[in-house]
Motif scaffolding. Structure first.
Motif, PDB file in Angstrom:
ATOM      1  N   ALA A 457     -28.033  18.398  19.150  1.00 41.13           N
ATOM      2  CA  ALA A 457     -29.274  17.624  19.087  1.00 41.13           C
ATOM      3  C   ALA A 457     -30.484  18.459  18.667  1.00 41.13           C
ATOM      4  O   ALA A 457     -31.231  18.047  17.766  1.00 41.13           O
ATOM      5  CB  ALA A 457     -29.528  16.950  20.433  1.00 41.13           C
ATOM      6  N   PRO A 458     -30.738  19.650  19.263  1.00 36.98           N
ATOM      7  CA  PRO A 458     -31.892  20.436  18.809  1.00 36.98           C
ATOM      8  C   PRO A 458     -31.815  20.811  17.335  1.00 36.98           C
ATOM      9  O   PRO A 458     -32.826  20.816  16.620  1.00 36.98           O
ATOM     10  CB  PRO A 458     -31.854  21.678  19.710  1.00 36.98           C
ATOM     11  CG  PRO A 458     -31.123  21.240  20.934  1.00 36.98           C
ATOM     12  CD  PRO A 458     -30.109  20.263  20.450  1.00 36.98           C
ATOM     13  N   CYS A 459     -30.604  21.126  16.862  1.00 34.58           N
ATOM     14  CA  CYS A 459     -30.412  21.461  15.452  1.00 34.58           C
ATOM     15  C   CYS A 459     -30.759  20.264  14.574  1.00 34.58           C
ATOM     16  O   CYS A 459     -31.465  20.384  13.566  1.00 34.58           O
ATOM     17  CB  CYS A 459     -28.966  21.902  15.230  1.00 34.58           C
ATOM     18  SG  CYS A 459     -28.540  22.237  13.511  1.00 34.58           S
ATOM     19  N   ALA A 460     -30.248  19.090  14.964  1.00 33.72           N
ATOM     20  CA  ALA A 460     -30.506  17.886  14.185  1.00 33.72           C
ATOM     21  C   ALA A 460     -31.993  17.539  14.179  1.00 33.72           C
ATOM     22  O   ALA A 460     -32.551  17.149  13.142  1.00 33.72           O
ATOM     23  CB  ALA A 460     -29.693  16.720  14.739  1.00 33.72           C
ATOM     24  N   GLU A 461     -32.648  17.680  15.325  1.00 32.82           N
ATOM     25  CA  GLU A 461     -34.067  17.326  15.416  1.00 32.82           C
ATOM     26  C   GLU A 461     -34.917  18.153  14.455  1.00 32.82           C
ATOM     27  O   GLU A 461     -35.788  17.620  13.758  1.00 32.82           O
ATOM     28  CB  GLU A 461     -34.547  17.503  16.848  1.00 32.82           C
ATOM     29  CG  GLU A 461     -34.042  16.419  17.800  1.00 32.82           C
ATOM     30  CD  GLU A 461     -34.390  16.716  19.235  1.00 32.82           C
ATOM     31  OE1 GLU A 461     -34.856  17.851  19.515  1.00 32.82           O
ATOM     32  OE2 GLU A 461     -34.190  15.831  20.092  1.00 32.82           O
ATOM     33  N   GLN A 462     -34.676  19.465  14.414  1.00 30.05           N
ATOM     34  CA  GLN A 462     -35.509  20.289  13.541  1.00 30.05           C
ATOM     35  C   GLN A 462     -35.207  20.019  12.063  1.00 30.05           C
ATOM     36  O   GLN A 462     -36.109  20.033  11.224  1.00 30.05           O
ATOM     37  CB  GLN A 462     -35.354  21.776  13.865  1.00 30.05           C
ATOM     38  CG  GLN A 462     -34.007  22.386  13.540  1.00 30.05           C
ATOM     39  CD  GLN A 462     -34.088  23.921  13.494  1.00 30.05           C
ATOM     40  OE1 GLN A 462     -35.108  24.483  13.079  1.00 30.05           O
ATOM     41  NE2 GLN A 462     -33.027  24.579  13.939  1.00 30.05           N
ATOM     42  N   ALA A 463     -33.956  19.704  11.737  1.00 29.38           N
ATOM     43  CA  ALA A 463     -33.626  19.387  10.351  1.00 29.38           C
ATOM     44  C   ALA A 463     -34.250  18.063   9.927  1.00 29.38           C
ATOM     45  O   ALA A 463     -34.757  17.929   8.806  1.00 29.38           O
ATOM     46  CB  ALA A 463     -32.115  19.334  10.178  1.00 29.38           C
TER      47      ALA A 463
END
Length: 610
Positions: A457-463
């Motif tokens: 989730a954190p990876c997806a949010e920043q992308a």
């Protein structure tokens, strides 16, 4: 507060100018002044204070106030003020206790100043501020001369550390408290420490046992914290039937177990004993990597939901272990079977799943794997695969992006470190890890049109925040975030269970019933969780539902009889194979007599608002 001798109370203010400080600290200045008559008057008040109960101490407040007023110019007033702070603490007037103590403390060092600082720290702790209290009290540990103040300090600083969650420091301070206790008080303090140890997490108790063994000190058992730690660990091992913990206790602290020794020896000797307790499910988690730990937390939440543990009246029993520390997968699984688990749930990654499958075959116990193992490990009647490779969702999304002409594609997170050939097969022109801030400039040279979000989730949010306009987003199973309008999401059964935005297309073949089912399932989940289930939570839920189908009809009494244990495990495996239940990550209702849960991995598009 415990009683205090009059001599000790008077000593708080009677430090002479010739009394040197410890450890090279600044010399203590005289604190006691006034006439002999004034000293005698204060002695009489403090004598009653020392021998009185709480109500009698509080009743002395007017006399101490009057005395402080008459002798405002000498050290006797400071002693009186410290005891007024004490009375305020007894009464529960924490703000006044803290203010008075701070005032006394500001007037200089000495025994009275030490008492004031202890009282200020106690007031902070009792006001619900354990971390500031710990900061005030910790520097005084083992530096206070007066025995009574030292006892009060040790109790307060230990409790503050406990309430602040500083478990390692709390256990260390328990040892100090026990060593520095007066002989008359030690039995009571041991009882207090024993009660506190019940609140310390198991991992910290085990660490304390290992550290104690490494220290190797030979001390009187009555002043040795290791005996209390060993006693608490023995109780935990027996309650959980934790064979691995029992074996370690014998190896490291056998001489400290006292009357628990025989029971722990029997438990440790039963490492290979098969047993089944009704209706028990075992859960093995992985702590080897940050990713497996994250998945483990999500799987555990899903399993608990699937077993109904968050609902009143659930008959299910869940026991859990992890594969971290000094143990192995086999040791952790043996511990779960010793606790009576008839079905095991495990496998948050391929490596663990493969090891667990081997254990299941060797020990003839059914296991539900949340991640597929190596293909060769699928043999046998006891290995059931509930999970799915997250990469399957990425492959489906890559094909969907290609159909829309959204190529070349950038892969963010997940297996961004895969070999170039494997990435090229998916149409991936550039792979970006999530161990640094997402840089959209990396998408320019290949003119990226599609963004595959394979990370968490954190990876997806920043992308998503940094993605350029005109790039089509595709969210894999791990990207547990609300899908933006116009994006693609990987689907499996009802997953993802999210509130569908206006215009969202249902999964192929799901129809209205599928959408309604997802909404109902989401509502049930959100009744006890703050956000929709992640992919691993949904898989854990399905594993929990299936595990319950496997154990719910077993006999309601436990057994260690080898033949009966074997029969019950076979019955559980048969029930798993034929179970028909509502699942979230597949439209199938069970294994259908096979060993791998059938699943169609698809995608859907989140339409843009009209």
């Amino acid at each position: 507060m415990p009683a205090i001798t009059v001599a000790a109370l008077i000593a708080l203010g009677a430090a002479s100018a010739g009394c040197g400080a410890q450890d090279g600290a600044e010399a203590v200045s005289p604190a006691l002044g006034g006439s002999p008559e004034a000293q005698a008057e204060l002695r009489r008040i403090l004598s009653r204070f020392a021998s009185g109960a709480r109500a009698e101490r509080i009743a002395l407040e007017p006399e101490l106030l009057a005395f402080r007023g008459r002798h405002a110019g000498d050290g006797l007033a400071r002693v009186a003020a410290a005891h007024l702070a004490w009375i305020a603490l007894e009464r529960g007037d924490l703000r006044r206790a803290e203010a008075l103590a701070a005032e006394v403390e500001a007037e200089g060092p000495g025994a009275t100043g030490d008492l004031a600082r202890v009282l200020r720290g106690a007031a902070l702790r009792r006001a619900g501020k354990p971390k500031p209290a710990f900061g005030v009290l910790r520097p005084l540990v083992s530096k206070v001369i007066d025995a009574y103040v030292r006892s009060l300090l040790n109790e307060e600083v230990t409790t503050a550390a406990m309430e602040a969650g500083a478990w390692t420091q709390a256990v260390e301070l328990m040892g100090v408290w026990l060593r520095e206790a007066d002989d008359d008080d030690r039995a009571a303090i041991r009882a207090q420490i024993g009660a506190l140890l019940r609140k310390v997490p198991l991992a910290h108790l085990v660490a304390a046992m290992r550290a104690g063994e490494a220290a190797g000190e030979v001390v009187d058992p009555q002043v040795d914290l290791r005996s209390l730690v060993a006693e608490r660990l023995a109780i935990v091992a027996r309650e959980r039937r934790d064979v691995a913990l029992a074996k370690e206790l014998l190896d490291r602290a056998g001489a400290l177990l006292g009357n628990q020794g025989d029971a722990i020896s029997e438990l440790a000797a039963g490492a290979g004993t098969a047993r089944v307790e009704p209706p028990t499910v075992g859960l093995l988690l992985s702590t080897r990597t940050s990713e497996s730990r994250r998945r483990g937390v999500e799987i555990a939440a899903g399993v608990a939901h699937g077993l109904g543990l968050l609902r009143p009246g659930s008959d299910a029993r869940l026991v859990s272990r992890d594969d971290g520390g000094q143990g192995s997968v086999d040791e952790a699984l043996s511990s779960l079977t010793a606790e009576g688990a008839a079905v095991l749930i495990a496998g948050s990654d391929r490596e663990q799943a493969t090891a667990v499958a081997k254990f299941a075959r060797t020990n003839a116990i059914p296991v539900l794997l949340v991640h597929p193992p190596e293909p060769a490990a699928l043999d046998g009647a006891f290995v059931f695969v509930v999970g799915e490779e997250p990469a399957r969702g990425i492959d489906v999304l890559a094909a969907a992006l290609a159909e829309r002409g959204a190529r070349p594609v950038a892969l963010v997170g997940g297996d961004a470190g895969a070999p170039p050939a494997a990435l090229a097969e998916r149409g991936v022109a550039v792979a970006l890890p999530c161990d640094a801030a997402f840089d959209p400039r990396a998408l320019r040279p290949p003119a990226v049109r599609g963004l595959l979000l394979a990370g968490d989730a954190p990876c997806a949010e920043q992308a998503i925040r940094a993605a350029p306009r005109g790039v089509t987003l595709a969210l894999g199973f791990e990207a547990a975030v609300p899908p933006p309008p116009g994006s693609l999401v990987a689907t499996a059964g009802l997953f993802p269970l999210v509130a569908a935005p206006a215009g969202a297309q249902p999964p192929p073949g799901a129809g209205g019933a599928g959408s309604a089912g997802a909404g109902a399932a989401l509502a049930v989940w959100l009744a006890t969780h703050p956000s929709p289930p992640s992919f691993w939570a949904a898989l854990g839920r399905d594993a929990g539902v299936l595990a319950w189908a496997g154990v719910q009809r077993l006999p309601k009494t436990g057994t260690e009889d080898p033949a009966e244990v074997k029969a019950r495990r076979l019955a559980a495996a048969s029930a798993l194979s034929s179970a028909a239940v509502e699942l979230w990550t597949t439209s199938a209702t069970g294994f259908g007599g096979k060993r791998v849960l059938p699943r169609v991995v698809g995608h859907r598009e989140i339409e843009k608002a009209r």
